[in-house]
Design a protein around this motif. Structure first.
Motif, short mmCIF file in Angstrom:
data_model
loop_
_atom_site.label_atom_id
_atom_site.label_comp_id
_atom_site.label_asym_id
_atom_site.label_seq_id
_atom_site.Cartn_x
_atom_site.Cartn_y
_atom_site.Cartn_z
N LEU A 88 0.83 -1.21 0.00
CA LEU A 88 0.00 0.00 0.00
C LEU A 88 0.86 1.26 0.00
CD1 LEU A 88 -2.84 -1.05 2.48
CD2 LEU A 88 -2.67 -1.39 0.00
N GLY A 89 0.32 2.31 -0.57
CA GLY A 89 1.00 3.60 -0.60
C GLY A 89 0.65 4.41 0.64
N THR A 90 1.17 5.64 0.69
CA THR A 90 1.01 6.46 1.89
C THR A 90 -0.45 6.87 2.13
OG1 THR A 90 1.58 8.36 0.52
CG2 THR A 90 3.35 7.40 1.83
N ASP A 91 -1.30 6.73 1.12
CA ASP A 91 -2.73 7.07 1.30
C ASP A 91 -3.58 5.83 1.59
OD1 ASP A 91 -2.62 5.76 -1.09
OD2 ASP A 91 -3.66 7.32 -2.26
N GLY A 92 -2.95 4.68 1.71
CA GLY A 92 -3.70 3.46 2.02
C GLY A 92 -4.21 2.72 0.79
N GLY A 93 -4.05 3.30 -0.40
CA GLY A 93 -4.40 2.60 -1.65
C GLY A 93 -3.17 1.91 -2.22
N LYS A 94 -3.35 1.17 -3.32
CA LYS A 94 -2.20 0.51 -3.95
C LYS A 94 -1.10 1.52 -4.24
CE LYS A 94 -0.98 -1.19 -8.59
NZ LYS A 94 0.05 -0.22 -8.74
N MET A 95 0.12 1.24 -3.80
CA MET A 95 1.22 2.15 -4.14
C MET A 95 1.37 2.15 -5.65
SD MET A 95 5.20 2.31 -2.79
CE MET A 95 4.82 2.64 -1.08
N SER A 96 1.33 3.35 -6.25
CA SER A 96 1.39 3.46 -7.71
C SER A 96 2.22 4.67 -8.09
CB SER A 96 -0.01 3.65 -8.30
OG SER A 96 -0.79 2.50 -8.13
N LYS A 97 2.92 4.54 -9.20
CA LYS A 97 3.71 5.67 -9.68
C LYS A 97 2.86 6.90 -9.89
CE LYS A 97 6.19 2.86 -12.97
NZ LYS A 97 5.03 2.30 -13.68
N SER A 98 1.64 6.68 -10.42
CA SER A 98 0.87 7.85 -10.85
C SER A 98 -0.24 8.25 -9.88
CB SER A 98 0.31 7.60 -12.25
OG SER A 98 -0.10 6.27 -12.40
N ARG A 99 -0.15 7.79 -8.61
CA ARG A 99 -1.20 8.19 -7.67
C ARG A 99 -0.67 9.05 -6.52
NH1 ARG A 99 -4.90 2.59 -7.54
NH2 ARG A 99 -4.91 2.36 -9.80
N GLY A 100 0.58 9.53 -6.66
CA GLY A 100 1.13 10.45 -5.65
C GLY A 100 1.25 9.85 -4.25
N ASN A 101 1.38 8.53 -4.15
CA ASN A 101 1.40 7.88 -2.84
C ASN A 101 2.60 6.95 -2.68
OD1 ASN A 101 0.85 5.73 -4.47
ND2 ASN A 101 -1.06 5.14 -3.50
N ALA A 102 3.61 7.14 -3.53
CA ALA A 102 4.70 6.16 -3.61
C ALA A 102 5.99 6.65 -2.95
CB ALA A 102 4.98 5.82 -5.07
N VAL A 103 6.77 5.71 -2.45
CA VAL A 103 8.14 5.99 -2.02
C VAL A 103 9.05 5.39 -3.09
CG1 VAL A 103 9.90 5.64 -0.25
CG2 VAL A 103 7.48 5.85 0.40
N SER A 104 9.74 6.27 -3.82
CA SER A 104 10.58 5.81 -4.93
C SER A 104 11.83 5.13 -4.40
CB SER A 104 11.05 7.00 -5.77
OG SER A 104 9.96 7.71 -6.22
N LEU A 105 12.31 4.16 -5.17
CA LEU A 105 13.58 3.53 -4.83
C LEU A 105 14.70 4.57 -4.85
CD1 LEU A 105 13.30 0.26 -6.95
CD2 LEU A 105 12.70 0.63 -4.55
N SER A 106 14.57 5.55 -5.75
CA SER A 106 15.65 6.53 -5.93
C SER A 106 15.49 7.77 -5.06
CB SER A 106 15.70 6.95 -7.41
OG SER A 106 14.42 7.38 -7.83
N ALA A 107 14.48 7.82 -4.19
CA ALA A 107 14.31 8.99 -3.32
C ALA A 107 15.49 9.09 -2.36
CB ALA A 107 13.02 8.84 -2.51
N ASP A 108 15.80 10.32 -1.88
CA ASP A 108 16.88 10.39 -0.89
C ASP A 108 16.33 10.02 0.50
OD1 ASP A 108 15.75 12.70 0.35
OD2 ASP A 108 16.64 13.96 -1.20
N GLU A 109 17.23 9.91 1.47
CA GLU A 109 16.81 9.38 2.78
C GLU A 109 15.84 10.31 3.48
OE1 GLU A 109 19.94 7.68 5.13
OE2 GLU A 109 20.60 6.40 3.46
N ASP A 110 16.04 11.63 3.34
CA ASP A 110 15.14 12.58 4.01
C ASP A 110 13.74 12.53 3.39
OD1 ASP A 110 17.14 13.29 5.66
OD2 ASP A 110 17.65 15.17 4.63
N THR A 111 13.70 12.46 2.08
CA THR A 111 12.39 12.37 1.40
C THR A 111 11.68 11.09 1.82
OG1 THR A 111 13.35 13.56 -0.46
CG2 THR A 111 11.25 12.44 -0.86
#
Ligand code: ATP
Ligand code: MG
Length: 363
Positions: free
Chosen positions: A226-249
């Motif tokens: 699940l993504g940060t909004d409780g729905g399926k984590m998806s690239k295009s739903r603004g609820n994802a933690v990217s593999l390439s995000a930095d540690e603070d993000t």
């Protein structure tokens, strides 16, 4: 450039067995006989890969590669325009997808990584395949319905209904029999299996065998993160933690994830999906049982859970992120990976199309 680091090169051992959801012994079968399996998977170049991709399918791909299973990975560029009018920054997203693959441990010497649009013969399979499914069947697909609900397009286009058949062509052009995917892909896998069966029945091979295998889905231990909004984590739903995000993000995003008000942390995916998805994420990163993680957190509440998840994710992804930075320095190499992959995929697609045309009686 060679891929180095922990995820890239390790001898096969039982712990490297592809993880799989309950129900079948498919992972065991693959482990016993990797040469009998061929994998096709892929992703849409719609943005950076996230934790759902990693634990839903990418980690299994790397495990399968390590076992020596032959692998094709499609950058599904035509599929981007299923739910949007234009494929925004397509080349950039496609190259970044390849970067994510290499960082996670896919090795282009062993896996054929190619763009869908670069393999014309593959797309020719769509015509006979479309004739094998009914309009009613296309309209019933639950994943398509969910994607329509989340699409921002004013009207639903025809590709939205036919793309699962496109995916059948992606899988069957290389005669893949194993597809490591997340849960949302199961209805599409069913379409591919149906298309393969009906094609073989309608156009029997002279030697009695069918042209196409019936591909099977390989689910991971996290088939629907699940993504940060409780729905399926998806690239295009603004609820994802990217593999390439930095540690603070990563920390900020996980801090904002939805949980519930109960202080006691438990692992109960049906009753407490958001908390359980976070517990599972920490468990996967630490390679431990989710129940154990929950037990340890006890009455710590959501804040402690999120701190544990953040630390686990950042630690797990550190080598992957470092490798990504190295690969990102050489865009020419990334483009070469796609060119080499397209060449290999085209040879396979041409051979399959020739077989298809022969059994169909084309000249
Ligand atoms: P988009 O929002 O653009 O559709 P996506 O995040 O859904 O992006 P896809 O490219 O559609 O990603 O999916 C690629 C693969 O990743 C598929 O096998 C899919 O099942 C798997 N996958 C995607 N999201 C998740 C998730 N949250 N949990 C587990 N697997 C996932
Ligand atoms: Mg998707």
């Amino acid at each position: 450039m060679t891929v180095t680091g922990p995820a890239a090169e390790r001898p096969a051992d039982p712990a490297d067995r592809p993880a799989e959801g309950p129900g079948t012994d498919l992972a065991e079968q693959v482990h016993r006989d990797p040469a009998a399996h061929r994998v096709l998977t892929g992703d849409r170049p719609t943005g950076p890969l996230h934790l759902g991709h990693y634990f839903g399918t990418l980690q299994n791909r790397v495990r399968l590669q390590r076992l020596g299973v032959e692998m094709f990975v499609v950058v599904a560029d035509y599929q981007v325009i299923t739910d949007r009018d234009i494929a925004d920054r397509l080349a950039e997203h496609s190259e970044n997808l390849v970067l994510d693959y290499l960082a996670a441990g896919l090795d282009p010497d062993r896996a054929t990584i190619f763009a869908h649009s670069a393999v014309p013969a593959l797309n020719q399979l769509l015509l006979p395949f479309l004739s094998l499914v009914s309009v009613a069947e296309l309209g019933r697909n639950p994943t398509v319905k969910d994607e329509i609900a989340h699409s921002s397009q004013a009207a639903v286009n025809g590709l939205m209904f036919t793309y699962p058949v496109h995916q059948a062509a992606d899988i069957l052009f290389c005669k893949a029999n194993l597809v490591p995917v997340g849960q949302d892909q199961l209805p599409h896998l069913e379409v591919a299996r149906t298309v393969a069966r009906r094609f073989n029945e309608r156009y029997p091979h002279p030697d009695g065998t069918g042209v196409f295998p019936r591909p099977e889905a390989l689910l991971s231990a996290a088939p629907l993160l699940l993504g940060t909004d409780g729905g399926k984590m998806s690239k295009s739903r603004g609820n994802a933690v990217s593999l390439s995000a930095d540690e603070d993000t990563t920390a900020r995003l996980i801090r904002g994830a939805r949980t519930d008000t109960e202080r006691r942390i438990s692992y109960d995916p049906a009753g407490r999906p958001e908390v359980s998805s976070l517990v599972l994420l920490a468990a996967l990163c630490q390679d431990r049982a989710p129940e154990q993680i929950a037990e340890e957190l006890g009455d710590g509440g959501g804040a402690a859970l999120k701190r544990t998840v953040t630390e686990s994710v950042n630690e797990y992804l550190r080598p992957i992120r470092a490798r990504r930075t190295e690969f990102a320095a050489d865009r020419g190499y990334i483009r070469q990976v796609l060119r080499d992959g397209a060449e290999r995929a085209n040879a396979v697609a041409d051979a399959t199309l020739a077989e298809v045309r022969a059994v169909m009686g084309s000249v």
